[in-house]
Design a protein around this motif. Structure first.
Motif, mmCIF file in Angstrom:
data_model
loop_
_atom_site.group_PDB
_atom_site.id
_atom_site.type_symbol
_atom_site.label_atom_id
_atom_site.label_comp_id
_atom_site.label_asym_id
_atom_site.label_seq_id
_atom_site.Cartn_x
_atom_site.Cartn_y
_atom_site.Cartn_z
ATOM 1 N N GLU A 180 -7.325 5.564 -4.123
ATOM 2 C CA GLU A 180 -8.624 5.353 -5.181
ATOM 3 C C GLU A 180 -8.240 5.785 -6.405
ATOM 4 O O GLU A 180 -9.075 5.567 -7.582
ATOM 5 C CB GLU A 180 -9.945 5.681 -4.421
ATOM 6 C CG GLU A 180 -10.407 4.968 -3.379
ATOM 7 C CD GLU A 180 -11.641 5.657 -2.657
ATOM 8 O OE1 GLU A 180 -11.946 6.664 -3.165
ATOM 9 O OE2 GLU A 180 -12.398 5.124 -1.892
ATOM 10 N N LYS A 181 -7.365 6.703 -6.569
ATOM 11 C CA LYS A 181 -7.081 7.135 -7.860
ATOM 12 C C LYS A 181 -6.606 6.435 -8.811
ATOM 13 O O LYS A 181 -5.794 5.677 -8.563
ATOM 14 C CB LYS A 181 -6.422 8.713 -7.642
ATOM 15 C CG LYS A 181 -7.032 9.653 -6.795
ATOM 16 C CD LYS A 181 -5.908 10.944 -6.338
ATOM 17 C CE LYS A 181 -6.554 12.066 -5.846
ATOM 18 N NZ LYS A 181 -5.791 13.255 -5.585
ATOM 19 N N THR B 59 -11.051 -3.730 -14.499
ATOM 20 C CA THR B 59 -10.918 -2.979 -13.273
ATOM 21 C C THR B 59 -10.672 -3.984 -12.248
ATOM 22 O O THR B 59 -11.430 -5.027 -11.992
ATOM 23 C CB THR B 59 -12.108 -2.165 -12.823
ATOM 24 O OG1 THR B 59 -12.304 -1.249 -13.946
ATOM 25 C CG2 THR B 59 -12.029 -1.340 -11.604
ATOM 26 N N LYS C 98 -9.942 -4.743 -8.087
ATOM 27 C CA LYS C 98 -10.138 -4.212 -6.704
ATOM 28 C C LYS C 98 -9.065 -4.822 -5.821
ATOM 29 O O LYS C 98 -8.827 -6.082 -5.963
ATOM 30 C CB LYS C 98 -11.581 -4.743 -6.311
ATOM 31 C CG LYS C 98 -12.852 -4.051 -6.840
ATOM 32 C CD LYS C 98 -14.100 -4.079 -6.042
ATOM 33 C CE LYS C 98 -15.133 -3.067 -6.931
ATOM 34 N NZ LYS C 98 -16.452 -3.408 -6.049
ATOM 35 N N SER D 127 -7.776 -2.538 -0.249
ATOM 36 C CA SER D 127 -8.225 -1.488 0.471
ATOM 37 C C SER D 127 -9.250 -0.695 -0.144
ATOM 38 O O SER D 127 -9.787 0.210 0.466
ATOM 39 C CB SER D 127 -7.073 -0.397 0.463
ATOM 40 O OG SER D 127 -6.868 0.030 -0.918
ATOM 41 N N GLY D 128 -9.779 -1.522 -1.032
ATOM 42 C CA GLY D 128 -11.078 -0.929 -1.757
ATOM 43 C C GLY D 128 -10.475 -0.280 -2.930
ATOM 44 O O GLY D 128 -11.465 0.664 -3.636
ATOM 45 N N GLU D 129 -9.415 -0.212 -3.181
ATOM 46 C CA GLU D 129 -8.977 0.856 -4.352
ATOM 47 C C GLU D 129 -9.380 0.066 -5.534
ATOM 48 O O GLU D 129 -9.359 -1.031 -5.953
ATOM 49 C CB GLU D 129 -7.408 0.672 -4.040
ATOM 50 C CG GLU D 129 -6.786 1.160 -5.363
ATOM 51 C CD GLU D 129 -5.066 0.673 -5.432
ATOM 52 O OE1 GLU D 129 -4.499 1.165 -6.335
ATOM 53 O OE2 GLU D 129 -4.819 0.141 -4.670
ATOM 54 N N GLU D 130 -9.695 0.979 -6.720
ATOM 55 C CA GLU D 130 -9.904 0.581 -8.063
ATOM 56 C C GLU D 130 -9.032 1.094 -8.996
ATOM 57 O O GLU D 130 -8.768 2.289 -8.912
ATOM 58 C CB GLU D 130 -11.552 0.791 -8.227
ATOM 59 C CG GLU D 130 -12.447 -0.034 -7.562
ATOM 60 C CD GLU D 130 -13.896 0.254 -8.120
ATOM 61 O OE1 GLU D 130 -14.136 1.117 -9.286
ATOM 62 O OE2 GLU D 130 -14.708 -0.274 -7.613
ATOM 63 N N GLU D 131 -8.544 0.542 -9.777
ATOM 64 C CA GLU D 131 -7.596 0.849 -10.892
ATOM 65 C C GLU D 131 -7.516 0.613 -12.158
ATOM 66 O O GLU D 131 -7.953 -0.856 -12.524
ATOM 67 C CB GLU D 131 -6.047 0.714 -10.232
ATOM 68 C CG GLU D 131 -4.938 1.291 -11.224
ATOM 69 C CD GLU D 131 -3.793 0.780 -10.823
ATOM 70 O OE1 GLU D 131 -2.833 0.660 -11.682
ATOM 71 O OE2 GLU D 131 -3.484 0.338 -9.700
ATOM 72 N N TYR E 128 0.799 -1.416 -0.260
ATOM 73 C CA TYR E 128 -0.028 0.147 0.042
ATOM 74 C C TYR E 128 0.873 1.193 -0.163
ATOM 75 O O TYR E 128 0.517 2.292 -0.536
ATOM 76 C CB TYR E 128 -0.841 0.010 1.231
ATOM 77 C CG TYR E 128 -2.240 -0.918 1.073
ATOM 78 C CD1 TYR E 128 -2.859 -0.868 -0.124
ATOM 79 C CD2 TYR E 128 -2.371 -1.975 1.827
ATOM 80 C CE1 TYR E 128 -3.980 -1.895 -0.457
ATOM 81 C CE2 TYR E 128 -3.444 -3.037 1.661
ATOM 82 C CZ TYR E 128 -4.033 -2.862 0.461
ATOM 83 O OH TYR E 128 -5.234 -3.905 0.401
ATOM 84 N N LEU F 284 -6.797 6.907 1.894
ATOM 85 C CA LEU F 284 -7.779 6.059 1.086
ATOM 86 C C LEU F 284 -8.349 6.765 -0.386
ATOM 87 O O LEU F 284 -8.402 6.266 -1.245
ATOM 88 C CB LEU F 284 -8.768 5.735 1.901
ATOM 89 C CG LEU F 284 -8.583 4.943 3.458
ATOM 90 C CD1 LEU F 284 -9.712 4.653 4.040
ATOM 91 C CD2 LEU F 284 -8.171 3.220 2.577
ATOM 92 N N LYS F 285 -8.388 7.949 -0.152
ATOM 93 C CA LYS F 285 -8.895 8.809 -1.130
ATOM 94 C C LYS F 285 -7.797 8.843 -2.384
ATOM 95 O O LYS F 285 -8.128 8.658 -3.453
ATOM 96 C CB LYS F 285 -9.250 10.261 -0.831
ATOM 97 C CG LYS F 285 -9.766 11.031 -1.781
ATOM 98 C CD LYS F 285 -10.212 12.528 -1.568
ATOM 99 C CE LYS F 285 -10.865 13.447 -2.438
ATOM 100 N NZ LYS F 285 -11.242 14.506 -2.056
#
Length: 431
Positions: free
Chosen positions: A396-397, A416, A418, A421-425, A169, A392-393
């Protein structure tokens, strides 16, 4: 009037990115073979194998793959009728750093005791290597935990699992913090202009955010962890970003569109402080300093270094005569024409991690040219998680925008993903 033959070596020249990507493919392929993550295993980091043997085999694989590049093909030199083959080689020798080692480590055949050092079960080891094409180098480093500490279901628990999560992370956060402001902004022209006018985060801010992630998992950033601007024949450019700086050192500059960087992330289960180790310096690199060497052995060693490695790092074991090289390099270092990398380790002898990713920044975002593969975090059990909203914000980018120019076939490859951490990329070639 004669036409200029000056070559554009920036990313504005499509050939430059092609060379970086070619070198990156080689670096990635060999890294996966050495770490044991490749299907075509030749030799891998497993319990009981000698570190020297792993380094030697990694270098052999690098040289084999590099030798295949443009082999037998004629490539036109700009504005001339001459022919040439792109010069290529090793940008960084294979190094295998034991658990508490901070710097890349590569023992010599002639140092009998160190040559017998083996990898232990459950050890946190760092493997680093790289290839270069026409002076465009890509270096990559990964951290793995040698099989032996996992439970019956293959899950690693405890502090090593915390370290894996923290490292992953923190690295994802660092990459996003290096994106130039407004590069991927959407909305009206006014909104895009406003985003682009923002100042990039200061190095102090970057270091602070990375330290927050580390602390979440009870880890610390390894002091003076440095990311560098990469240029042709140069892996320590004019700009650098230093995490957890100490001893008065400081970084300089921010990444910009058109640049290639080597992004390093190092974390520790101890204090993160660094100490010099008693091992012999075996990793060296030629400098731009001019000095008249007195000894014939020194001149011969320098000549071989220039011919084989240029200005890229090398190990003394890669010289034709390792023992002669150990003698010849002494005056080279003393005269400043060659720099030696001092072995360093964690001051508490605690396990440390290191990731190194070579990235390119284009108008479409950040491209990971050579990068360690993302770990399967479900295999590393921890009860800690990131809760800081700011972090966290950022996580997410996306790193790059989807160009949408390669049709339905590539859309399938851009699923996409996941992360824990809930991140999407969305991944993109970002060319």
């Amino acid at each position: 009037m004669a036409e200029s033959t000056e070559v554009d070596y920036t990313l504005n020249n499509p050939d430059t990115l092609t060379k970086y990507k070619t070198a990156a493919q080689i670096s990635q392929k060999v890294l996966e073979a050495v770490t044991g993550k490749s299907q075509a295993l030749v030799i891998a980091a497993v319990e009981g194998i000698k570190i020297l043997e792993l380094c030697q085999k990694g270098d052999e694989l690098l040289e084999e793959e590099i030798a295949k590049v443009y082999k037998g093909k004629k490539i036109t030199k700009v504005l001339t009728t001459q022919w040439f083959l792109y010069p290529s080689g090793v940008a960084h020798p294979t190094t295998v750093s034991p658990s508490s080692f901070v710097t890349p480590y590569t023992p010599l055949v002639s140092d009998t005791e160190e040559a017998e050092t083996t990898i232990k079960a459950g050890e946190v080891i760092k493997i680093q290597l790289g290839a270069q094409i026409d002076g465009f180098g890509t270096i990559v480093s990964d951290t793995i935990i040698v099989a032996g500490k996992e439970s019956a279901d293959g899950v690693v628990e405890g502090r090593e699992a915390d370290l894996v999560h923290a490292t992953h992370y923190a690295n994802e956060l660092l990459l996003r913090l290096l994106l130039p402001p407004g590069l991927l902004a959407s909305g009206t022209d006014e909104e895009k202009a406003k985003a682009a006018a923002e100042k990039p985060p200061t190095q102090s801010k970057i270091s602070s955010l990375i330290e927050k992630v580390a602390k979440t998992f009870d880890c610390n950033v390894v002091e003076n962890t440095t990311s560098w601007l990469f240029e042709r024949n140069e892996i320590e450019g004019k700009k650098k970003i230093i995490l957890s700086p100490s001893g008065g050192v400081k970084g300089d500059g921010s990444p910009e569109v058109g640049e290639v960087w080597g992004v390093e992330l190092g974390l520790s289960l101890g204090s993160g402080k660094v100490k010099t180790l008693p091992q012999r310096p075996t990793l060296h690199r030629r400098t731009t300093t001019t000095y008249i060497l007195k000894r014939p052995s020194s001149r011969q060693t320098l000549s071989e270094i220039v011919k084989k490695f240029g200005t890229f790092p090398f190990s003394l074991r890669q010289l034709e005569d390792e023992k002669a090289g150990k003698v010849g390099v002494v005056e080279c270092v003393r005269g400043g024409v060659v720099r030696q990398y001092e072995p360093a380790g964690e001051s508490d002898n605690a396990p440390v991690s290191r990731l190194l990713t070579t990235i390119a920044i284009t108008k479409n975002g950040l491209t990971r040219l050579a990068a360690p593969p993302a770990p399967d975090l479900s295999k590393f059990k921890t009860d800690k998680k990131i809760e800081d909203e700011e972090i966290l914000k950022i996580l997410e980018k996306p790193l790059a925008r989807s160009t949408g120019s390669k049709g339905k076939k590539n859309k399938k490859k851009k699923k996409t993903t996941k992360k824990a951490s809930g991140e999407e990329e969305e991944e993109s070639d970002a060319e």
